[in-house]
Enzyme design. Structure first.
Site, PDB file in Angstrom:
ATOM      1  N   CYS A 140       0.821  -1.216   0.000  1.00 37.16           N
ATOM      2  CA  CYS A 140       0.000   0.000   0.000  1.00 37.16           C
ATOM      3  C   CYS A 140       0.851   1.260   0.000  1.00 37.16           C
ATOM      4  CB  CYS A 140      -0.927  -0.007   1.208  1.00 37.16           C
ATOM      5  SG  CYS A 140      -0.079  -0.407   2.749  1.00 37.16           S
ATOM      6  N   HIS A 220      -2.177   5.724   6.336  1.00 43.28           N
ATOM      7  CA  HIS A 220      -0.769   6.123   6.466  1.00 43.28           C
ATOM      8  C   HIS A 220      -0.664   7.583   5.994  1.00 43.28           C
ATOM      9  CE1 HIS A 220       0.432   1.840   6.578  1.00 43.28           C
ATOM     10  NE2 HIS A 220      -0.097   1.640   5.394  1.00 43.28           N
TER      11      HIS A 220
HETATM   12  N1  LIG Z   1      -4.185  -4.875   5.294  1.00 39.77           N
HETATM   13  C1  LIG Z   1      -3.498  -3.993   4.608  1.00 39.77           C
HETATM   14  O1  LIG Z   1      -3.527  -2.814   4.948  1.00 39.77           O
HETATM   15  C2  LIG Z   1      -2.700  -4.383   3.423  1.00 39.77           C
HETATM   16  C3  LIG Z   1      -2.285  -5.678   3.211  1.00 39.77           C
HETATM   17  N2  LIG Z   1      -1.506  -5.976   2.125  1.00 39.77           N
HETATM   18  C4  LIG Z   1      -1.050  -7.335   1.904  1.00 39.77           C
HETATM   19  O2  LIG Z   1      -2.153  -8.131   1.472  1.00 39.77           O
HETATM   20  C5  LIG Z   1      -1.996  -9.485   1.927  1.00 39.77           C
HETATM   21  C6  LIG Z   1      -3.237  -9.886   2.706  1.00 39.77           C
HETATM   22  O3  LIG Z   1      -3.325  -9.030   3.846  1.00 39.77           O
HETATM   23  P1  LIG Z   1      -4.709  -8.814   4.607  1.00 39.77           P
HETATM   24  O4  LIG Z   1      -5.846  -8.830   3.665  1.00 39.77           O
HETATM   25  O5  LIG Z   1      -4.497  -7.615   5.464  1.00 39.77           O
HETATM   26  O6  LIG Z   1      -4.765 -10.113   5.511  1.00 39.77           O
HETATM   27  P2  LIG Z   1      -6.002 -10.628   6.369  1.00 39.77           P
HETATM   28  O7  LIG Z   1      -5.423 -11.331   7.533  1.00 39.77           O
HETATM   29  O8  LIG Z   1      -6.985  -9.535   6.593  1.00 39.77           O
HETATM   30  O9  LIG Z   1      -6.711 -11.679   5.413  1.00 39.77           O
HETATM   31  C7  LIG Z   1      -6.133 -12.899   5.080  1.00 39.77           C
HETATM   32  C8  LIG Z   1      -7.219 -13.880   4.683  1.00 39.77           C
HETATM   33  O10 LIG Z   1      -6.607 -15.105   4.292  1.00 39.77           O
HETATM   34  C9  LIG Z   1      -7.255 -16.193   4.959  1.00 39.77           C
HETATM   35  N3  LIG Z   1      -6.263 -17.241   5.102  1.00 39.77           N
HETATM   36  C10 LIG Z   1      -5.338 -17.424   6.054  1.00 39.77           C
HETATM   37  N4  LIG Z   1      -4.580 -18.489   5.776  1.00 39.77           N
HETATM   38  C11 LIG Z   1      -5.047 -18.997   4.618  1.00 39.77           C
HETATM   39  C12 LIG Z   1      -4.694 -20.090   3.810  1.00 39.77           C
HETATM   40  N5  LIG Z   1      -3.686 -20.884   4.147  1.00 39.77           N
HETATM   41  N6  LIG Z   1      -5.396 -20.301   2.672  1.00 39.77           N
HETATM   42  C13 LIG Z   1      -6.421 -19.485   2.303  1.00 39.77           C
HETATM   43  N7  LIG Z   1      -6.795 -18.431   3.044  1.00 39.77           N
HETATM   44  C14 LIG Z   1      -6.121 -18.196   4.177  1.00 39.77           C
HETATM   45  C15 LIG Z   1      -7.767 -15.627   6.252  1.00 39.77           C
HETATM   46  O11 LIG Z   1      -8.872 -16.384   6.705  1.00 39.77           O
HETATM   47  C16 LIG Z   1      -8.190 -14.231   5.786  1.00 39.77           C
HETATM   48  O12 LIG Z   1      -9.489 -14.318   5.207  1.00 39.77           O
HETATM   49  C17 LIG Z   1      -0.671  -9.503   2.714  1.00 39.77           C
HETATM   50  O13 LIG Z   1       0.363  -9.839   1.812  1.00 39.77           O
HETATM   51  C18 LIG Z   1      -0.516  -8.036   3.137  1.00 39.77           C
HETATM   52  O14 LIG Z   1       0.817  -7.678   3.391  1.00 39.77           O
HETATM   53  C19 LIG Z   1      -1.200  -5.043   1.181  1.00 39.77           C
HETATM   54  C20 LIG Z   1      -1.627  -3.768   1.317  1.00 39.77           C
HETATM   55  C21 LIG Z   1      -2.356  -3.319   2.480  1.00 39.77           C
HETATM   56  O1  LIG Z   2       1.739  -3.204   3.021  1.00 38.15           O
HETATM   57  C1  LIG Z   2       1.474  -2.511   3.981  1.00 38.15           C
HETATM   58  O2  LIG Z   2       2.335  -1.680   4.610  1.00 38.15           O
HETATM   59  P1  LIG Z   2       3.871  -1.443   4.225  1.00 38.15           P
HETATM   60  O3  LIG Z   2       3.891  -0.833   2.863  1.00 38.15           O
HETATM   61  O4  LIG Z   2       4.319  -0.449   5.252  1.00 38.15           O
HETATM   62  O5  LIG Z   2       4.595  -2.753   4.290  1.00 38.15           O
HETATM   63  C2  LIG Z   2       0.153  -2.656   4.614  1.00 38.15           C
HETATM   64  O6  LIG Z   2      -0.246  -1.467   5.250  1.00 38.15           O
HETATM   65  C3  LIG Z   2       0.235  -3.790   5.555  1.00 38.15           C
HETATM   66  O7  LIG Z   2       1.255  -3.488   6.420  1.00 38.15           O
HETATM   67  P2  LIG Z   2       1.443  -4.358   7.722  1.00 38.15           P
HETATM   68  O8  LIG Z   2       2.218  -5.584   7.334  1.00 38.15           O
HETATM   69  O9  LIG Z   2       2.215  -3.426   8.620  1.00 38.15           O
HETATM   70  O10 LIG Z   2       0.067  -4.701   8.229  1.00 38.15           O
END
Ligand SMILES: NC(=O)C1=CN([C@@H]2O[C@H](COP(=O)(O)OP(=O)(O)OC[C@H]3O[C@@H](n4cnc5c(N)ncnc54)[C@H](O)[C@@H]3O)[C@@H](O)[C@H]2O)C=CC1
Ligand SMILES: O=C(OP(=O)(O)O)[C@H](O)COP(=O)(O)O
Length: 342
Positions: A140, A220
């Site tokens: 992000c 952020h």
């Molecule tokens: N949350 C944020 O602000 C941001 C996250 N990201 C990236 O996006 C990716 C996902 O992050 P989030 O959505 O925040 O995570 P999250 O924890 O909110 O969601 C992950 C999802 O994957 C599921 N899950 C867990 N293990 C699994 C498996 N083995 N197989 C299938 N599903 C599984 C969980 O039940 C959940 O629904 C990460 O790489 C993160 O760094 C990127 C930009 C922003």
């Molecule tokens: O990709 C993100 O942040 P980053 O660009 O600071 O690594 C998302 O905000 C998730 O960050 P987190 O791994 O600190 O939850």
């Protein structure tokens, strides 16, 4: 139609699924999730077919009675493209399974750049991903930087970038994260990983990044100083950024003083989940001193990567060029349609 499966239905996955569903040239095959919890139930209520990892759903998700369509292996086989939005690191574990199929993959920024042959930001390097088997949408923060630096570099030339990232402590539901009363160098080493990450999509940019994490969940904030090759006026910088639909010029003079104001605006515009897909650059913060440009921007971490995931799908499918894809995505989601007040 591009048939898209979403593996991981959390903060990012559920937004990607809704965004795919809104595109005229894509359809959601289904979503895969490990825990059978309220989010899984909401996915089914929304009409998405629900798949679970082949090892079956763990039992930590509670006792929801949810109808399942099949295994993640079946979802991958039925999809042209999988968006892997599993937690950071799990995507890399899944990579081998994807590689054994004809299904292309979009990974997320929590994975190392080595997970895919390219890293992706639609404004910076769309063409590099066309026809590849996999790509990784940069994080992000990096997405926010790449979207801003690309047009500045094209118009004025960018000699170097120095950015302090004021990082939100966690997403609103991440009650286990912090800090709750502190300001934490994160990381304490310089540069933070964002500099190298930006260079995965803009390799020629000389960039320094530093990170601190604060007790906030909304967005952020980036404090940037950009050394340009020319010395533009403030108005010229405004004009350059106003051309970008994924950048919104916001104004303190219109009450857009804080991240909370920006998020409230999104709710007032009836945006789904109150998402702010655009970089929000504070108009009044734009200052130019010779070749030195300074500004402040806010990034909604849950939302800015969503349009990029959609464009990454089109790039992998070799469906459109960058500008066409960005326009289809923007129109379908309503990105940049509210118009900057500045
Ligand atoms: N949350 C944020 O602000 C941001 C996250 N990201 C990236 O996006 C990716 C996902 O992050 P989030 O959505 O925040 O995570 P999250 O924890 O909110 O969601 C992950 C999802 O994957 C599921 N899950 C867990 N293990 C699994 C498996 N083995 N197989 C299938 N599903 C599984 C969980 O039940 C959940 O629904 C990460 O790489 C993160 O760094 C990127 C930009 C922003
Ligand atoms: O990709 C993100 O942040 P980053 O660009 O600071 O690594 C998302 O905000 C998730 O960050 P987190 O791994 O600190 O939850």
């Amino acid at each position: 139609m591009i048939h898209v499966g979403i593996n991981g239905y959390g903060t990012i996955g559920k937004r990607v699924a809704a965004a795919v569903d809104a595109q005229p040239d894509m359809t959601v095959v289904g979503v895969s999730k490990r825990s059978l919890d309220h989010e899984a139930a909401a996915a089914v209520d929304r009409g998405f077919d629900l798949y679970v990892p082949d090892t079956a759903a763990d039992d930590s998700g509670g006792s929801c009675d949810i109808s399942l369509t099949g295994s993640t292996t079946a979802l991958i086989a039925e999809s042209d493209i999988i968006v892997d939005a599993t937690p950071a690191g799990v995507g890399a574990d899944n990579a081998e399974q994807y590689a054994q199929t004809d299904t292309a993959v979009v990974f997320q920024g929590g994975e190392a750049s080595t997970v895919a042959p390219t890293s992706f930001c639609a404004r910076a390097n769309y063409a590099e991903t066309v026809g590849q088997a996999a790509t990784r949408v940069v994080s992000c923060n990096t997405t926010g930087l790449a979207r801003l630096i690309s047009p500045l570099d094209e118009q004025f030339g960018v000699a170097s970038v120095d950015c302090t990232l004021i990082r939100r402590g966690g997403d609103p539901t991440q009650s286990n994260r912090g800090p709750i009363n502190d300001i934490v160098p994160d990381p304490v080493t310089v540069p933070s990983h964002h500099a190298a990450d930006l260079q995965t999509v803009l390799p020629s940019i000389d960039v320094m990044t530093k990170g601190v994490t604060v007790p906030a969940t909304l967005m952020h904030v980036h404090s940037l100083t950009v050394c340009l090759a020319s010395a533009p006026s403030v108005d010229a910088v405004h004009d350059c950024l106003r051309e970008e639909r994924r950048i919104e010029l916001v104004m303190s003079a219109y009450g857009q003083d804080t991240c909370a104001d920006l998020r409230e605006s999104a709710y007032d515009q009836d945006r789904h989940r109150g998402d702010v897909w655009e970089n929000c650059v504070w108009s009044e913060s734009i200052a130019v001193d010779g070749r030195s440009l300074s500004l402040l921007q806010a990034i909604h971490q849950q939302a800015d990567v969503i349009p990029e995931n959609i464009d990454a799908i089109r790039a992998l499918a070799a469906a459109d060029d960058a500008e066409t894809s960005r326009q289809i995505t923007n129109d379908a989601l309503g990105v940049g349609l509210t118009g900057s007040l500045a």
